[in-house]
Motif scaffolding. Structure first.
Motif, PDB file in Angstrom:
ATOM      1  N   SER A 315       0.828  -1.203   0.000  1.00 10.01           N
ATOM      2  CA  SER A 315       0.000   0.000   0.000  1.00 10.01           C
ATOM      3  C   SER A 315       0.862   1.253   0.000  1.00 10.01           C
ATOM      4  O   SER A 315       0.660   2.168  -0.807  1.00 10.01           O
ATOM      5  CB  SER A 315      -0.920   0.004   1.231  1.00 10.01           C
ATOM      6  OG  SER A 315      -1.877  -1.026   1.150  1.00 10.01           O
ATOM      7  N   GLU A 316       1.821   1.299   0.905  1.00  7.63           N
ATOM      8  CA  GLU A 316       2.668   2.491   1.006  1.00  7.63           C
ATOM      9  C   GLU A 316       3.623   2.605  -0.182  1.00  7.63           C
ATOM     10  O   GLU A 316       3.905   3.714  -0.653  1.00  7.63           O
ATOM     11  CB  GLU A 316       3.433   2.452   2.325  1.00  7.63           C
ATOM     12  CG  GLU A 316       2.513   2.608   3.531  1.00  7.63           C
ATOM     13  CD  GLU A 316       3.238   2.569   4.856  1.00  7.63           C
ATOM     14  OE1 GLU A 316       2.673   3.059   5.854  1.00  7.63           O
ATOM     15  OE2 GLU A 316       4.369   2.038   4.907  1.00  7.63           O
ATOM     16  N   ALA A 317       4.108   1.469  -0.669  1.00  3.45           N
ATOM     17  CA  ALA A 317       5.013   1.513  -1.814  1.00  3.45           C
ATOM     18  C   ALA A 317       4.302   2.055  -3.048  1.00  3.45           C
ATOM     19  O   ALA A 317       4.857   2.895  -3.778  1.00  3.45           O
ATOM     20  CB  ALA A 317       5.556   0.110  -2.094  1.00  3.45           C
ATOM     21  N   TYR A 318       3.086   1.582  -3.291  1.00  2.00           N
ATOM     22  CA  TYR A 318       2.338   2.044  -4.461  1.00  2.00           C
ATOM     23  C   TYR A 318       2.034   3.532  -4.369  1.00  2.00           C
ATOM     24  O   TYR A 318       2.238   4.281  -5.335  1.00  2.00           O
ATOM     25  CB  TYR A 318       1.053   1.229  -4.575  1.00  2.00           C
ATOM     26  CG  TYR A 318       0.256   1.441  -5.853  1.00  2.00           C
ATOM     27  CD1 TYR A 318       0.778   2.150  -6.947  1.00  2.00           C
ATOM     28  CD2 TYR A 318      -1.029   0.918  -5.977  1.00  2.00           C
ATOM     29  CE1 TYR A 318       0.047   2.322  -8.114  1.00  2.00           C
ATOM     30  CE2 TYR A 318      -1.767   1.085  -7.147  1.00  2.00           C
ATOM     31  CZ  TYR A 318      -1.232   1.797  -8.201  1.00  2.00           C
ATOM     32  OH  TYR A 318      -1.971   1.967  -9.354  1.00  2.00           O
ATOM     33  N   THR A 319       1.577   3.980  -3.214  1.00  2.00           N
ATOM     34  CA  THR A 319       1.260   5.394  -3.050  1.00  2.00           C
ATOM     35  C   THR A 319       2.495   6.264  -3.254  1.00  2.00           C
ATOM     36  O   THR A 319       2.442   7.306  -3.924  1.00  2.00           O
ATOM     37  CB  THR A 319       0.661   5.654  -1.659  1.00  2.00           C
ATOM     38  OG1 THR A 319      -0.552   4.910  -1.523  1.00  2.00           O
ATOM     39  CG2 THR A 319       0.363   7.126  -1.452  1.00  2.00           C
ATOM     40  N   HIS A 320       3.631   5.829  -2.697  1.00  2.00           N
ATOM     41  CA  HIS A 320       4.856   6.608  -2.852  1.00  2.00           C
ATOM     42  C   HIS A 320       5.307   6.639  -4.308  1.00  2.00           C
ATOM     43  O   HIS A 320       5.682   7.695  -4.837  1.00  2.00           O
ATOM     44  CB  HIS A 320       5.967   6.032  -1.973  1.00  2.00           C
ATOM     45  CG  HIS A 320       7.265   6.768  -2.085  1.00  2.00           C
ATOM     46  ND1 HIS A 320       8.343   6.288  -2.786  1.00  2.00           N
ATOM     47  CD2 HIS A 320       7.648   7.987  -1.600  1.00  2.00           C
ATOM     48  CE1 HIS A 320       9.338   7.157  -2.731  1.00  2.00           C
ATOM     49  NE2 HIS A 320       8.946   8.195  -2.016  1.00  2.00           N
ATOM     50  N   ALA A 340      -1.066  10.001 -14.870  1.00  2.00           N
ATOM     51  CA  ALA A 340      -0.397   9.826 -13.575  1.00  2.00           C
ATOM     52  C   ALA A 340      -1.379   9.904 -12.408  1.00  2.00           C
ATOM     53  O   ALA A 340      -1.276   9.140 -11.440  1.00  2.00           O
ATOM     54  CB  ALA A 340       0.706  10.882 -13.414  1.00  2.00           C
ATOM     55  N   HIS A 341      -2.352  10.810 -12.505  1.00  2.00           N
ATOM     56  CA  HIS A 341      -3.283  10.971 -11.384  1.00  2.00           C
ATOM     57  C   HIS A 341      -4.210   9.773 -11.244  1.00  2.00           C
ATOM     58  O   HIS A 341      -4.701   9.484 -10.152  1.00  2.00           O
ATOM     59  CB  HIS A 341      -4.107  12.254 -11.546  1.00  2.00           C
ATOM     60  CG  HIS A 341      -5.128  12.212 -12.634  1.00  2.00           C
ATOM     61  ND1 HIS A 341      -6.450  11.907 -12.403  1.00  2.00           N
ATOM     62  CD2 HIS A 341      -5.028  12.436 -13.965  1.00  2.00           C
ATOM     63  CE1 HIS A 341      -7.117  11.947 -13.538  1.00  2.00           C
ATOM     64  NE2 HIS A 341      -6.278  12.265 -14.504  1.00  2.00           N
ATOM     65  N   LEU A 342      -4.453   9.054 -12.349  1.00  2.00           N
ATOM     66  CA  LEU A 342      -5.312   7.871 -12.272  1.00  2.00           C
ATOM     67  C   LEU A 342      -4.669   6.800 -11.401  1.00  2.00           C
ATOM     68  O   LEU A 342      -5.345   6.136 -10.609  1.00  2.00           O
ATOM     69  CB  LEU A 342      -5.571   7.315 -13.671  1.00  2.00           C
ATOM     70  CG  LEU A 342      -6.229   8.262 -14.675  1.00  2.00           C
ATOM     71  CD1 LEU A 342      -6.395   7.564 -16.026  1.00  2.00           C
ATOM     72  CD2 LEU A 342      -7.578   8.741 -14.155  1.00  2.00           C
ATOM     73  N   TYR A 343      -3.356   6.648 -11.535  1.00  2.00           N
ATOM     74  CA  TYR A 343      -2.635   5.675 -10.719  1.00  2.00           C
ATOM     75  C   TYR A 343      -2.536   6.134  -9.267  1.00  2.00           C
ATOM     76  O   TYR A 343      -2.610   5.316  -8.341  1.00  2.00           O
ATOM     77  CB  TYR A 343      -1.244   5.417 -11.306  1.00  2.00           C
ATOM     78  CG  TYR A 343      -1.294   4.579 -12.553  1.00  2.00           C
ATOM     79  CD1 TYR A 343      -1.213   3.190 -12.492  1.00  2.00           C
ATOM     80  CD2 TYR A 343      -1.445   5.170 -13.811  1.00  2.00           C
ATOM     81  CE1 TYR A 343      -1.285   2.413 -13.640  1.00  2.00           C
ATOM     82  CE2 TYR A 343      -1.517   4.397 -14.962  1.00  2.00           C
ATOM     83  CZ  TYR A 343      -1.443   3.024 -14.867  1.00  2.00           C
ATOM     84  OH  TYR A 343      -1.525   2.257 -15.999  1.00  2.00           O
ATOM     85  N   PHE A 344      -2.368   7.438  -9.068  1.00  2.00           N
ATOM     86  CA  PHE A 344      -2.287   7.939  -7.693  1.00  2.00           C
ATOM     87  C   PHE A 344      -3.610   7.727  -6.960  1.00  2.00           C
ATOM     88  O   PHE A 344      -3.630   7.309  -5.798  1.00  2.00           O
ATOM     89  CB  PHE A 344      -1.919   9.426  -7.698  1.00  2.00           C
ATOM     90  CG  PHE A 344      -1.769  10.000  -6.318  1.00  2.00           C
ATOM     91  CD1 PHE A 344      -0.638   9.745  -5.562  1.00  2.00           C
ATOM     92  CD2 PHE A 344      -2.765  10.788  -5.756  1.00  2.00           C
ATOM     93  CE1 PHE A 344      -0.496  10.260  -4.279  1.00  2.00           C
ATOM     94  CE2 PHE A 344      -2.636  11.305  -4.484  1.00  2.00           C
ATOM     95  CZ  PHE A 344      -1.498  11.044  -3.745  1.00  2.00           C
TER      96      PHE A 344
END
Length: 370
Positions: A315-320, A340-344
């Protein structure tokens, strides 16, 4: 757990097949189109997934119409779906609902409902989360009377607006219990919700004296639900690893071609460090996710420990990684037109789904007795 896990030729063939399918059927233009629709998925693509490459039934037992593949195979599919931001009720139907049925031990219910899930003709989902946001059986306030009629408000359900079958955890006199509810049954009200991540739809579910079918034992849902959520966490971790890897690829590709002060920005130390940190997190999250999948397939007792660990880290790795991808792209990375915002947004939504990293670390500590 001992031994060394490695992907087989069959695993790689599955990955290549799924990636080719998603490249064709889930490009960015299609993702954006489905984000704006009420249902949030394409029924034609959903049918092709089931009938052409058998994704819905891939990891389901053969006696229920599935292919009997392993959990790692399912994770490979989810990793590729995470890369492509596939808009489809796969996580809710194939991971949550199907495993809720399998872990219930109710053979008759599995025989009745799982073939439809495998064929893609039945979309199912699991309804357990209420206004508290908890996924724990002990926190459920939906009630079931002696005739198994369910009453409850504000259930927040993945793909609840398009599901044909609702698997609802409700409280009886014996304790938390799993029930099957026909989405068209009397007393069911469903309202689509606006969410941060429009690539994965949710709905608010209200039940008012809704008739339901008992699944498993009366009062016996707590243990199976815990197992189901461990499997869901492992599946979601693979999806997150796939999304994180795609953001890394996007960042590296851009760093090679974007020039500043007469040279590619990838030549600057600050960008190199960002990409190196992202690579470390991507590889670590991939290893963490598949460690759980391997443990599931091996029947290891370590699954309850590895699942929350993987979910918290991935979870944290993906968000970062998703955030760093935006930073590396600079101004264009903040625009609606850039993906990029879709992935964020997917990263942030999956960070909270099934419990946030803090909650999963607390769960891990509790299971370790520390």
């Amino acid at each position: 757990m001992t031994g060394t896990f490695a992907f087989t030729a069959e695993h790689e063939a599955l990955r290549n097949t799924v990636r080719r399918f998603l490249t064709e059927r889930s490009p960015e233009t299609e993702v954006r189109r489905l984000m704006e629709t009420a249902d949030g998925y394409d029924p034609t693509v959903w049918s092709l997934m089931a009938n052409q490459i058998g994704l819905q039934g891939l990891a389901l037992p053969e006696k229920y119409g599935g292919s009997g593949a392993g959990f790692v195979d399912l994770q490979i599919v989810l990793e590729e779906m995470g890369r492509a931001l596939l808009c489809a009720p796969f996580l809710s139907s194939v991971v949550l609902a199907a495993n809720a049925l399998l872990t219930s031990g109710d053979e008759a219910a599995c025989a009745e409902y799982l073939p439809g899930i495998a064929e893609g003709t039945t979309i199912a989902t699991l309804a357990v989360t209420e206004a508290s946001g908890s996924w724990r059986a002990d926190d459920v306030t939906v009630t079931a009377d002696a005739q198994y009629r369910l009453t409850g408000e504000k259930l927040f359900v993945l793909d609840g607006h398009v599901a044909d079958l609702l698997l609802v955890v409700a409280r009886t006199a014996a304790g938390p219990t799993l029930f099957a509810v026909d989405a068209g049954a009397e007393g069911v009200a469903r309202e689509p919700l606006g969410t941060l991540d429009a690539t994965r739809k949710q709905a608010r579910l209200v039940l008012d004296q809704t008739p339901a079918r008992l699944i498993g034992e009366d009062g016996g849902a707590a243990g199976p639900l815990e197992r189901t959520l461990d499997l869901a966490a492992a599946a979601l971790a693979a999806e997150q690893a796939g999304g994180a890897r795609r953001t890394l690829e996007m960042a590296v590709e851009y760093a090679k071609v974007r020039e500043q002060f007469g040279r590619p920005i990838g030549s600057f130390q600050a960008i190199k460090h960002k990409c190196a940190d992202m690579l470390l997190e991507v590889e670590s999250s991939t290893s963490a996710a598949y460690a759980v999948g391997w443990a599931v397939d091996a029947g290891s007792v370590e699954v309850p420990v590895l699942a929350p660990l993987a979910k918290a880290y991935c979870s944290e790795a993906y968000t970062h990684c998703a955030a760093e991808n935006i930073q590396i792209h600079g101004g264009i990375g903040f625009t609606w037109e850039h993906p990029a915002h879709l992935y964020f947004k997917r990263a942030k939504s999956t960070e909270i789904l099934f419990g946030n990293p803090r909650q999963h670390r607390a769960l891990l500590a509790d299971r370790l007795g520390i």
